[in-house]
Design a protein around this motif. Structure first.
Motif, PDB file in Angstrom:
ATOM      1  N   PRO A 254       0.903  -1.579   0.336  1.00 26.72           N
ATOM      2  CA  PRO A 254      -0.362   0.094  -0.001  1.00 26.72           C
ATOM      3  C   PRO A 254       0.873   0.978   0.228  1.00 26.72           C
ATOM      4  CG  PRO A 254      -1.346  -1.161   1.071  1.00 26.72           C
ATOM      5  CD  PRO A 254       0.852  -2.083   1.322  1.00 26.72           C
ATOM      6  N   SER A 255       0.673   2.704  -0.886  1.00 22.65           N
ATOM      7  CA  SER A 255       0.783   3.794  -0.428  1.00 22.65           C
ATOM      8  C   SER A 255       0.446   4.574   0.864  1.00 22.65           C
ATOM      9  CB  SER A 255       0.611   4.227  -2.067  1.00 22.65           C
ATOM     10  OG  SER A 255       1.605   5.449  -2.190  1.00 22.65           O
ATOM     11  N   THR A 256       1.224   5.410   1.174  1.00 23.38           N
ATOM     12  CA  THR A 256       0.410   6.588   2.450  1.00 23.38           C
ATOM     13  C   THR A 256       0.260   7.294   1.558  1.00 23.38           C
ATOM     14  OG1 THR A 256       3.120   7.349   2.390  1.00 23.38           O
ATOM     15  CG2 THR A 256       1.886   4.764   4.249  1.00 23.38           C
ATOM     16  N   ALA A 257       0.431   7.793  -0.156  1.00 25.52           N
ATOM     17  CA  ALA A 257       0.506   9.032  -0.562  1.00 25.52           C
ATOM     18  C   ALA A 257       1.240  10.046   0.173  1.00 25.52           C
ATOM     19  CB  ALA A 257      -0.714   9.666  -0.848  1.00 25.52           C
ATOM     20  N   CYS A 258       2.724  10.223   0.895  1.00 25.87           N
ATOM     21  CA  CYS A 258       3.663  10.937   1.757  1.00 25.87           C
ATOM     22  C   CYS A 258       4.734  10.277   1.326  1.00 25.87           C
ATOM     23  CB  CYS A 258       2.766  11.026   2.800  1.00 25.87           C
ATOM     24  SG  CYS A 258       1.735  11.639   3.574  1.00 25.87           S
ATOM     25  N   PHE A 259       5.450  11.229   0.714  1.00 28.56           N
ATOM     26  CA  PHE A 259       7.535  10.648   0.557  1.00 28.56           C
ATOM     27  C   PHE A 259       8.531  10.862   2.499  1.00 28.56           C
ATOM     28  CE2 PHE A 259      11.658  11.975   0.699  1.00 28.56           C
ATOM     29  CZ  PHE A 259      11.709  11.074  -0.451  1.00 28.56           C
ATOM     30  N   ASP A 260       8.662   9.676   2.745  1.00 26.62           N
ATOM     31  CA  ASP A 260       9.420   9.137   3.438  1.00 26.62           C
ATOM     32  C   ASP A 260      10.434   8.642   3.373  1.00 26.62           C
ATOM     33  OD1 ASP A 260      10.331   8.332   6.596  1.00 26.62           O
ATOM     34  OD2 ASP A 260       8.386   6.615   5.831  1.00 26.62           O
ATOM     35  N   GLU A 261      10.748  10.130   3.986  1.00 28.59           N
ATOM     36  CA  GLU A 261      13.315   9.748   3.596  1.00 28.59           C
ATOM     37  C   GLU A 261      13.562   8.849   4.538  1.00 28.59           C
ATOM     38  OE1 GLU A 261      15.381  13.289   5.149  1.00 28.59           O
ATOM     39  OE2 GLU A 261      13.811  14.099   5.922  1.00 28.59           O
ATOM     40  N   ARG A 262      12.836   8.218   5.439  1.00 24.74           N
ATOM     41  CA  ARG A 262      13.823   7.193   6.345  1.00 24.74           C
ATOM     42  C   ARG A 262      13.868   6.387   5.060  1.00 24.74           C
ATOM     43  NH1 ARG A 262      10.116   6.691  11.234  1.00 24.74           N
ATOM     44  NH2 ARG A 262       8.400   6.877   9.604  1.00 24.74           N
ATOM     45  N   LEU A 263      12.626   5.529   4.497  1.00 22.34           N
ATOM     46  CA  LEU A 263      12.819   4.285   3.538  1.00 22.34           C
ATOM     47  C   LEU A 263      13.874   5.170   1.906  1.00 22.34           C
ATOM     48  CD1 LEU A 263       9.266   3.909   3.385  1.00 22.34           C
ATOM     49  CD2 LEU A 263      10.916   2.964   5.046  1.00 22.34           C
ATOM     50  N   VAL A 264      14.201   6.252   2.434  1.00 22.11           N
ATOM     51  CA  VAL A 264      15.695   6.382   1.449  1.00 22.11           C
ATOM     52  C   VAL A 264      16.620   5.588   1.321  1.00 22.11           C
ATOM     53  CG1 VAL A 264      16.288   8.153  -0.272  1.00 22.11           C
ATOM     54  CG2 VAL A 264      13.601   8.365   0.268  1.00 22.11           C
ATOM     55  N   SER A 298      27.205   6.683 -13.478  1.00 22.11           N
ATOM     56  CA  SER A 298      25.141   6.842 -13.393  1.00 22.11           C
ATOM     57  C   SER A 298      25.227   5.983 -13.098  1.00 22.11           C
ATOM     58  CB  SER A 298      25.736   6.703 -14.388  1.00 22.11           C
ATOM     59  OG  SER A 298      26.226   5.640 -15.116  1.00 22.11           O
ATOM     60  N   SER A 299      25.754   5.209 -11.791  1.00 24.63           N
ATOM     61  CA  SER A 299      25.308   3.972 -11.161  1.00 24.63           C
ATOM     62  C   SER A 299      25.273   4.268  -9.916  1.00 24.63           C
ATOM     63  CB  SER A 299      26.011   2.747 -11.229  1.00 24.63           C
ATOM     64  OG  SER A 299      25.426   1.609 -12.638  1.00 24.63           O
ATOM     65  N   LEU A 300      24.696   4.808  -8.529  1.00 20.84           N
ATOM     66  CA  LEU A 300      24.780   5.221  -7.591  1.00 20.84           C
ATOM     67  C   LEU A 300      23.952   4.662  -6.729  1.00 20.84           C
ATOM     68  CD1 LEU A 300      23.950   9.261  -8.785  1.00 20.84           C
ATOM     69  CD2 LEU A 300      26.092   7.985  -8.276  1.00 20.84           C
ATOM     70  N   PRO A 301      24.113   4.817  -5.121  1.00 18.29           N
ATOM     71  CA  PRO A 301      24.041   4.756  -4.234  1.00 18.29           C
ATOM     72  C   PRO A 301      22.524   4.473  -4.147  1.00 18.29           C
ATOM     73  CG  PRO A 301      26.083   4.917  -3.353  1.00 18.29           C
ATOM     74  CD  PRO A 301      25.301   5.426  -4.441  1.00 18.29           C
ATOM     75  N   TYR A 302      21.428   4.205  -3.259  1.00 20.78           N
ATOM     76  CA  TYR A 302      20.270   4.586  -3.371  1.00 20.78           C
ATOM     77  C   TYR A 302      20.177   5.544  -2.106  1.00 20.78           C
ATOM     78  CZ  TYR A 302      15.414   5.161  -2.350  1.00 20.78           C
ATOM     79  OH  TYR A 302      13.579   4.986  -2.570  1.00 20.78           O
ATOM     80  N   GLY A 303      19.998   6.955  -1.856  1.00 16.83           N
ATOM     81  CA  GLY A 303      19.467   7.421  -0.904  1.00 16.83           C
ATOM     82  C   GLY A 303      20.587   8.502  -1.402  1.00 16.83           C
ATOM     83  N   THR A 304      21.128   8.824  -2.981  1.00 21.48           N
ATOM     84  CA  THR A 304      22.429   9.841  -3.192  1.00 21.48           C
ATOM     85  C   THR A 304      21.189  10.779  -3.373  1.00 21.48           C
ATOM     86  OG1 THR A 304      23.761   8.001  -3.824  1.00 21.48           O
ATOM     87  CG2 THR A 304      23.770  10.462  -5.194  1.00 21.48           C
TER      88      THR A 304
END
Length: 403
Positions: A254-264, A298-304
């Motif tokens: 499911p989606s919360t429709a909110c951006f949560d930077e803790r998941l990035v 161009s291949s970067l860690p997720y969270g960049t």
């Protein structure tokens, strides 16, 4: 003569002014729809930000029965196509006792018996049904445990994954290289542990959970039942809570429709890395190759974030004359598919104490482009003017400046 020279000077001055003004333009100023921005860091610094209120997940089909997650965890794994079984029949001379593979139609075929449908059955259920078939066919006597069926190897399986993941669709999980298969090196064996046949593995195979995913309410649908899992503990290692999947299972995030930077950030549920498209044709580079932009950059860690991506594209540093370059980030809102273009002053971000508020996170398949500063554009305009009008125009300008 003097009038013609004055007119020539006026014309040349007008042309020069137009070229300089045109050359001073830097990156384009993008116009985005109101619903295109979804990340707080995509907003401008002076924009007032409203607190996002997480939404409730959609209701499940009322025809499905909700069950506790413990019910699915207690169940044995359902057998599926590709699973390898070892069957031992009491008193058999080797005609029936050997290894078998369930075919693509969920059938188990033994000599002298009609194909046995294994769809939706556990190992013990198949063992019971097979014993009954052998007794009915007169191939064995009705003795306790006349047949022993053991799992040698669980195959990979296809799982539909939908919702707040980067690449929703049917994914394959649990596939293994041939040299790692049970029995390929050790010989006959029983029992198998395929850790990649799990909910977390299915989410990773679907591109990973997006920043708007509700990890506390992940749904697993099995037949006419469904359950809800809280996998948020996988992010910080506080708890597991994962469930092994069986053939026919479905996963809904499911989606919360909110951006949560803790998941990035990389985790068992999110992408380990992302691919970003980079373009740096600013001075002095004439191509991306000259800017040292390759596969690694161009291949970067997720969270960049954007600033780190700009450093990877060699858009930061260099001549002071090329300071205050502009950067453009091209992304997309995964909630509605709208594209969004964000413009930033690179040196302005570096100098500002609130840079984190305007430094967006990079998402898979984002694109970054670097533009020269206004000073470099003006320099190019003057150079173009000199090349176009030749030495005569340059002499007139020098004479005009001398007076």
């Amino acid at each position: 003569m003097d009038d013609s020279i004055c007119r020539a000077r006026a014309i040349l001055g007008t042309i020069l002014l137009g070229l300089i003004l045109t050359g001073c333009a830097s990156a384009p100023t993008p116009d985005n729809r109101a619903e295109a921005r979804w990340m707080p860091q995509q907003e401008e610094l002076e924009t007032a930000r409203e607190q996002c209120v997480p939404g409730r997940p959609a209701q499940m089909d009322p025809a499905l029965d909700h069950v506790p997650a413990t019910d699915l965890r207690r169940e044995g794994d359902m057998l599926g196509p590709g699973d390898r079984l070892r069957i031992q029949v009491v008193g058999d001379d080797g005609r029936l006792s050997r290894a078998y593979v369930i075919d693509d139609y969920d059938r188990l075929e033994l000599p002298g018996l009609a194909p046995l449908d294994t769809r939706g059955k556990t190992l013990r259920q198949v063992e019971t049904t097979l014993a009954e078939r052998l007794v009915e066919a007169g191939l064995v006597r009705p003795l306790p445990r006349v047949v022993d069926v053991s799992l040698m190897e669980s195959a990979g399986l296809s799982v539909p994954v939908s919702g707040a993941v980067f690449q929703a669709g049917t994914v394959r999980i649990g596939e293994r290289a041939r040299e790692t298969l049970v029995g390929q090196r050790e010989g006959p064996a029983s029992g198998d542990a395929n850790s990649e046949r799990s909910v977390a593995a299915a989410i990773r195979a679907a591109g990973g959970a997006r920043p708007d995913a509700d990890l506390t309410r992940i749904r697993v649908v099995r037949g006419q039942r469904w359950t809800e899992l809280d996998l948020s503990g996988l992010l910080d290692g506080t708890r597991l809570g994962d469930v092994r999947l069986s053939p026919g299972d479905r996963v809904i995030v499911p989606s919360t429709a909110c951006f949560d930077e803790r998941l990035v950030r990389p985790s068992p549920l999110t992408p380990p890395g992302i691919r970003v498209y980079l373009s740096n044709l600013s001075r002095p580079a004439a191509s991306n190759a000259n800017s040292a932009i390759g596969k690694e950059s161009s291949s970067l860690p997720y969270g960049t974030r954007l600033l780190q991506g700009l450093a990877s594209a060699n858009c930061i540093g260099g001549s002071a004359m090329n300071a205050h370059r502009q950067a453009v980030l091209i992304s997309a809102n995964p909630l509605n598919g709208r594209s969004v273009v964000i413009q930033r002053d690179i040196e302005g971000m570096l100098e500002h104490a609130q840079r984190d508020r305007i430094n967006p996170y990079l998402m898979p398949n984002d694109a970054i482009a670097c533009y020269d500063s206004r000073a470099m554009n003006a320099r190019d305009a003057i150079a173009l003017f000199g090349e176009a009008l030749g030495s005569a125009a340059t002499a007139i300008l020098i004479d005009d400046l001398a007076q």
